[in-house]
Design a protein around this motif. Structure first.
Motif, PDB file in Angstrom:
ATOM      1  N   ASP A 147       0.833  -1.203   0.000  1.00  0.00           N
ATOM      2  CA  ASP A 147       0.000   0.000   0.000  1.00  0.00           C
ATOM      3  C   ASP A 147       0.870   1.257   0.000  1.00  0.00           C
ATOM      4  O   ASP A 147       2.033   1.222   0.408  1.00  0.00           O
ATOM      5  CB  ASP A 147      -0.886  -0.019   1.249  1.00  0.00           C
ATOM      6  N   GLY A 148       0.301   2.364  -0.446  1.00  0.00           N
ATOM      7  CA  GLY A 148       1.006   3.643  -0.436  1.00  0.00           C
ATOM      8  C   GLY A 148       1.358   4.055   0.986  1.00  0.00           C
ATOM      9  O   GLY A 148       0.563   3.886   1.902  1.00  0.00           O
ATOM     10  N   GLY A 149       2.561   4.580   1.172  1.00  0.00           N
ATOM     11  CA  GLY A 149       2.973   5.105   2.464  1.00  0.00           C
ATOM     12  C   GLY A 149       3.446   4.082   3.473  1.00  0.00           C
ATOM     13  O   GLY A 149       3.691   4.417   4.626  1.00  0.00           O
ATOM     14  N   CYS A 150       3.586   2.810   3.061  1.00  0.00           N
ATOM     15  CA  CYS A 150       3.996   1.787   4.033  1.00  0.00           C
ATOM     16  C   CYS A 150       5.519   1.677   4.172  1.00  0.00           C
ATOM     17  O   CYS A 150       6.009   0.999   5.059  1.00  0.00           O
ATOM     18  CB  CYS A 150       3.378   0.431   3.697  1.00  0.00           C
ATOM     19  N   ILE A 169       2.993  -1.427  10.158  1.00  0.00           N
ATOM     20  CA  ILE A 169       2.428  -1.978  11.401  1.00  0.00           C
ATOM     21  C   ILE A 169       1.510  -0.989  12.117  1.00  0.00           C
ATOM     22  O   ILE A 169       0.772  -1.383  13.011  1.00  0.00           O
ATOM     23  CB  ILE A 169       3.521  -2.473  12.371  1.00  0.00           C
ATOM     24  N   THR A 170       1.542   0.300  11.698  1.00  0.00           N
ATOM     25  CA  THR A 170       0.683   1.306  12.338  1.00  0.00           C
ATOM     26  C   THR A 170      -0.570   1.607  11.525  1.00  0.00           C
ATOM     27  O   THR A 170      -1.340   2.496  11.881  1.00  0.00           O
ATOM     28  CB  THR A 170       1.454   2.632  12.570  1.00  0.00           C
ATOM     29  N   ASN A 171      -0.777   0.855  10.428  1.00  0.00           N
ATOM     30  CA  ASN A 171      -1.907   1.116   9.529  1.00  0.00           C
ATOM     31  C   ASN A 171      -2.614  -0.200   9.220  1.00  0.00           C
ATOM     32  O   ASN A 171      -2.130  -0.994   8.416  1.00  0.00           O
ATOM     33  CB  ASN A 171      -1.393   1.771   8.247  1.00  0.00           C
ATOM     34  N   GLY A 200       6.581  -6.460   7.805  1.00  0.00           N
ATOM     35  CA  GLY A 200       5.856  -5.487   8.616  1.00  0.00           C
ATOM     36  C   GLY A 200       6.805  -4.341   8.911  1.00  0.00           C
ATOM     37  O   GLY A 200       7.689  -4.473   9.755  1.00  0.00           O
ATOM     38  N   ASN A 201       6.668  -3.239   8.201  1.00  0.00           N
ATOM     39  CA  ASN A 201       7.608  -2.127   8.320  1.00  0.00           C
ATOM     40  C   ASN A 201       7.197  -1.149   9.430  1.00  0.00           C
ATOM     41  O   ASN A 201       6.061  -1.149   9.868  1.00  0.00           O
ATOM     42  CB  ASN A 201       7.712  -1.392   6.974  1.00  0.00           C
ATOM     43  N   LYS A 202       8.151  -0.343   9.828  1.00  0.00           N
ATOM     44  CA  LYS A 202       7.998   0.698  10.857  1.00  0.00           C
ATOM     45  C   LYS A 202       7.913   0.097  12.255  1.00  0.00           C
ATOM     46  O   LYS A 202       7.237   0.629  13.137  1.00  0.00           O
ATOM     47  CB  LYS A 202       6.796   1.608  10.565  1.00  0.00           C
ATOM     48  N   CYS A 203       8.636  -1.009  12.486  1.00  0.00           N
ATOM     49  CA  CYS A 203       8.596  -1.648  13.806  1.00  0.00           C
ATOM     50  C   CYS A 203       9.235  -0.778  14.887  1.00  0.00           C
ATOM     51  O   CYS A 203       9.091  -1.078  16.071  1.00  0.00           O
ATOM     52  CB  CYS A 203       9.215  -3.052  13.764  1.00  0.00           C
ATOM     53  N   ASP A 204       9.889   0.319  14.486  1.00  0.00           N
ATOM     54  CA  ASP A 204      10.419   1.266  15.474  1.00  0.00           C
ATOM     55  C   ASP A 204       9.306   2.103  16.107  1.00  0.00           C
ATOM     56  O   ASP A 204       9.498   2.699  17.163  1.00  0.00           O
ATOM     57  CB  ASP A 204      11.463   2.185  14.824  1.00  0.00           C
ATOM     58  N   LEU A 205       8.136   2.136  15.488  1.00  0.00           N
ATOM     59  CA  LEU A 205       7.007   2.933  15.992  1.00  0.00           C
ATOM     60  C   LEU A 205       6.129   2.091  16.924  1.00  0.00           C
ATOM     61  O   LEU A 205       4.933   1.921  16.708  1.00  0.00           O
ATOM     62  CB  LEU A 205       6.177   3.486  14.827  1.00  0.00           C
ATOM     63  N   LYS A 206       6.751   1.572  17.977  1.00  0.00           N
ATOM     64  CA  LYS A 206       6.073   0.652  18.906  1.00  0.00           C
ATOM     65  C   LYS A 206       4.792   1.241  19.498  1.00  0.00           C
ATOM     66  O   LYS A 206       3.798   0.549  19.667  1.00  0.00           O
ATOM     67  CB  LYS A 206       7.024   0.251  20.028  1.00  0.00           C
ATOM     68  N   ASP A 207       4.797   2.531  19.831  1.00  0.00           N
ATOM     69  CA  ASP A 207       3.630   3.152  20.448  1.00  0.00           C
ATOM     70  C   ASP A 207       2.443   3.254  19.500  1.00  0.00           C
ATOM     71  O   ASP A 207       1.294   3.320  19.940  1.00  0.00           O
ATOM     72  CB  ASP A 207       3.983   4.550  20.975  1.00  0.00           C
ATOM     73  N   ALA A 241       2.967  -8.493  15.610  1.00  0.00           N
ATOM     74  CA  ALA A 241       3.884  -9.355  14.870  1.00  0.00           C
ATOM     75  C   ALA A 241       3.221 -10.709  14.617  1.00  0.00           C
ATOM     76  O   ALA A 241       3.388 -11.297  13.544  1.00  0.00           O
ATOM     77  CB  ALA A 241       5.197  -9.520  15.633  1.00  0.00           C
ATOM     78  N   ARG A 242       2.453 -11.184  15.577  1.00  0.00           N
ATOM     79  CA  ARG A 242       1.764 -12.470  15.426  1.00  0.00           C
ATOM     80  C   ARG A 242       0.783 -12.431  14.258  1.00  0.00           C
ATOM     81  O   ARG A 242       0.697 -13.369  13.469  1.00  0.00           O
ATOM     82  CB  ARG A 242       1.054 -12.845  16.720  1.00  0.00           C
ATOM     83  N   ASP A 243       0.018 -11.321  14.129  1.00  0.00           N
ATOM     84  CA  ASP A 243      -0.937 -11.188  13.026  1.00  0.00           C
ATOM     85  C   ASP A 243      -0.195 -11.144  11.679  1.00  0.00           C
ATOM     86  O   ASP A 243      -0.649 -11.721  10.700  1.00  0.00           O
ATOM     87  CB  ASP A 243      -1.805  -9.943  13.190  1.00  0.00           C
ATOM     88  N   GLY A 244       0.916 -10.433  11.634  1.00  0.00           N
ATOM     89  CA  GLY A 244       1.719 -10.378  10.409  1.00  0.00           C
ATOM     90  C   GLY A 244       2.256 -11.746  10.042  1.00  0.00           C
ATOM     91  O   GLY A 244       2.202 -12.155   8.877  1.00  0.00           O
ATOM     92  N   LEU A 245       2.752 -12.473  11.040  1.00  0.00           N
ATOM     93  CA  LEU A 245       3.281 -13.819  10.811  1.00  0.00           C
ATOM     94  C   LEU A 245       2.176 -14.764  10.344  1.00  0.00           C
ATOM     95  O   LEU A 245       2.379 -15.551   9.406  1.00  0.00           O
ATOM     96  CB  LEU A 245       3.942 -14.353  12.086  1.00  0.00           C
ATOM     97  N   GLU A 246       1.008 -14.679  10.949  1.00  0.00           N
ATOM     98  CA  GLU A 246      -0.113 -15.532  10.534  1.00  0.00           C
ATOM     99  C   GLU A 246      -0.513 -15.251   9.090  1.00  0.00           C
ATOM    100  O   GLU A 246      -0.786 -16.169   8.322  1.00  0.00           O
ATOM    101  CB  GLU A 246      -1.310 -15.352  11.473  1.00  0.00           C
ATOM    102  N   TYR A 247      -0.543 -13.971   8.711  1.00  0.00           N
ATOM    103  CA  TYR A 247      -0.861 -13.600   7.328  1.00  0.00           C
ATOM    104  C   TYR A 247       0.175 -14.198   6.377  1.00  0.00           C
ATOM    105  O   TYR A 247      -0.177 -14.780   5.344  1.00  0.00           O
ATOM    106  CB  TYR A 247      -0.915 -12.073   7.175  1.00  0.00           C
ATOM    107  N   ALA A 248       1.433 -14.067   6.738  1.00  0.00           N
ATOM    108  CA  ALA A 248       2.513 -14.594   5.894  1.00  0.00           C
ATOM    109  C   ALA A 248       2.394 -16.111   5.753  1.00  0.00           C
ATOM    110  O   ALA A 248       2.462 -16.648   4.640  1.00  0.00           O
ATOM    111  CB  ALA A 248       3.873 -14.212   6.479  1.00  0.00           C
TER     112      ALA A 248
END
Length: 188
Positions: free
Chosen positions: A16-19, A89-91, A143-150, A156-163
């Protein structure tokens, strides 16, 4: 005499755009991180990397994420050896946006299998033990932007399940912090 020419691998980056597709690409190719968002239509880059002691020439295509540009996804993009499917990961909607790309990649993978089968059949017994045609593409979800934890919305589990559901490798990355950028491109 040994062949020192690097192995060539074509990689298409989609999502997606902006990811953060361009940020990941520029981090790998130029070791830079750019904060401003500038939508990409399509850019191509190349870089040589050593993976497990072997040189690889990576030909990278950074594609448009905006829905209005998705029709520009050319047939040549689908001939890639590998696909990096990036979400933010924030969107929340950015993970679902990967379905569009995944569907096209899966259709391409099926076509490759059919073409390979047809080629093997044409070659008959002379092809026994040979690998012919194009192998199915490698697919990695990042899953990009993992530095934006807040701001994290997608775990991560949802991303892994999708993968896993889509037969892909999985990594979480941060182009800003240089987390798993080299490692993601070194996955096989």
């Amino acid at each position: 005499m040994e062949d020192d020419s690097p192995n060539k691998i074509s990689i298409t980056i989609c999502g997606d755009g902006g990811c953060g597709k361009s940020s990941i690409t520029l981090r790998l190719v130029r070791s830079q991180w750019i904060h401003e968002y500038d939508p990409t239509i399509e850019d191509s880059y190349s870089v040589t990397r050593s993976i497990d002691g072997l040189p690889y020439f990576l030909s990278i295509t950074d594609t448009a994420g905006q829905e209005e540009y998705r029709g520009l996804w050319t047939a040549s993009n689908l001939k890639s050896d590998a696909f990096l499917l990036v979400y933010d990961i924030t969107n929340e909607s950015s993970l679902g946006a990967l379905d569009h790309f995944m569907e096209m990649i899966d259709i391409e993978a099926e076509q490759r299998l059919e073409d390979n089968y047809r080629l093997l059949k044409e070659l008959g017994d002379s092809a026994e033990g040979l690998e012919v045609g194009m192998p199915p593409p490698v697919k990695i979800v990042a899953g990009n932007k993992c530095d934006l934890k807040d701001g994290r919305i997608i775990s991560a589990r949802d991303g892994l399940e999708y993968a896993r559901k889509n037969g892909c490798g999985f990594m979480e990355t941060s182009a800003r912090e240089m987390v798993n950028i080299e490692e993601t491109f070194a996955r096989k």
